[in-house]
Design a protein around this motif. Structure first.
Motif, PDB file in Angstrom:
ATOM      1  N   GLU A   2       0.833  -1.194   0.000  1.00  0.00           N
ATOM      2  CA  GLU A   2       0.000   0.000   0.000  1.00  0.00           C
ATOM      3  C   GLU A   2       0.874   1.254   0.000  1.00  0.00           C
ATOM      4  O   GLU A   2       1.841   1.345   0.751  1.00  0.00           O
ATOM      5  N   ASN A   5      -1.207   6.964  -0.536  1.00  0.00           N
ATOM      6  CA  ASN A   5      -2.553   7.358  -0.956  1.00  0.00           C
ATOM      7  C   ASN A   5      -3.593   6.267  -0.704  1.00  0.00           C
ATOM      8  O   ASN A   5      -4.750   6.417  -1.069  1.00  0.00           O
ATOM      9  N   GLY A   6      -3.164   5.167  -0.122  1.00  0.00           N
ATOM     10  CA  GLY A   6      -4.077   4.063   0.154  1.00  0.00           C
ATOM     11  C   GLY A   6      -4.294   3.146  -1.028  1.00  0.00           C
ATOM     12  O   GLY A   6      -5.166   2.278  -0.995  1.00  0.00           O
ATOM     13  N   ASN A   7      -3.500   3.318  -2.101  1.00  0.00           N
ATOM     14  CA  ASN A   7      -3.606   2.452  -3.272  1.00  0.00           C
ATOM     15  C   ASN A   7      -2.843   1.157  -3.032  1.00  0.00           C
ATOM     16  O   ASN A   7      -1.764   1.173  -2.441  1.00  0.00           O
ATOM     17  N   LEU A   8      -3.389   0.057  -3.502  1.00  0.00           N
ATOM     18  CA  LEU A   8      -2.745  -1.247  -3.351  1.00  0.00           C
ATOM     19  C   LEU A   8      -2.025  -1.610  -4.640  1.00  0.00           C
ATOM     20  O   LEU A   8      -2.630  -1.625  -5.717  1.00  0.00           O
ATOM     21  N   TYR A  19      -4.708  -0.843  -7.350  1.00  0.00           N
ATOM     22  CA  TYR A  19      -6.130  -0.658  -7.085  1.00  0.00           C
ATOM     23  C   TYR A  19      -6.232   0.740  -6.488  1.00  0.00           C
ATOM     24  O   TYR A  19      -5.724   0.999  -5.404  1.00  0.00           O
ATOM     25  N   ASN A  20      -6.849   1.660  -7.242  1.00  0.00           N
ATOM     26  CA  ASN A  20      -6.985   3.045  -6.812  1.00  0.00           C
ATOM     27  C   ASN A  20      -8.165   3.138  -5.863  1.00  0.00           C
ATOM     28  O   ASN A  20      -9.317   3.005  -6.268  1.00  0.00           O
ATOM     29  N   HIS A  21      -7.863   3.377  -4.621  1.00  0.00           N
ATOM     30  CA  HIS A  21      -8.876   3.419  -3.569  1.00  0.00           C
ATOM     31  C   HIS A  21      -9.888   4.549  -3.804  1.00  0.00           C
ATOM     32  O   HIS A  21     -11.078   4.377  -3.565  1.00  0.00           O
ATOM     33  N   ASN A  24     -11.940   3.512  -7.031  1.00  0.00           N
ATOM     34  CA  ASN A  24     -12.428   2.135  -6.991  1.00  0.00           C
ATOM     35  C   ASN A  24     -12.159   1.408  -8.318  1.00  0.00           C
ATOM     36  O   ASN A  24     -12.955   0.600  -8.763  1.00  0.00           O
TER      37      ASN A  24
END
Length: 70
Positions: A2, A5-8, A19-21, A24
């Protein structure tokens, strides 16, 4: 892994994706020529580090969107 920015971030045989949090959605970020590229870590400068046994270490800067091999 992660990022800040919280993206995985994850890897497939076709490259690296996130995966753009916020949206979505899944986005392709880095294409790689070798199936043997491993995602290693994301450092405090928001660089995604990768390793390939043939070419060594590379990093992708999230802010500048540049891939560099060292």
């Amino acid at each position: 892994m992660e990022d800040n920015n919280g993206n995985l971030w994850y890897q497939t045989e076709n490259g690296f994706y996130i995966y753009n949090h916020a949206t979505n959605k899944i986005e392709k970020k880095i294409s790689v020529q070798s199936r043997w590229m491993d995602l290693v870590t994301i450092d405090s400068a928001q660089r995604v580090w990768m390793f390939n046994p043939n070419s060594g270490f590379s990093f992708y800067s999230i802010s500048s969107r540049e891939l560099k091999t060292i």
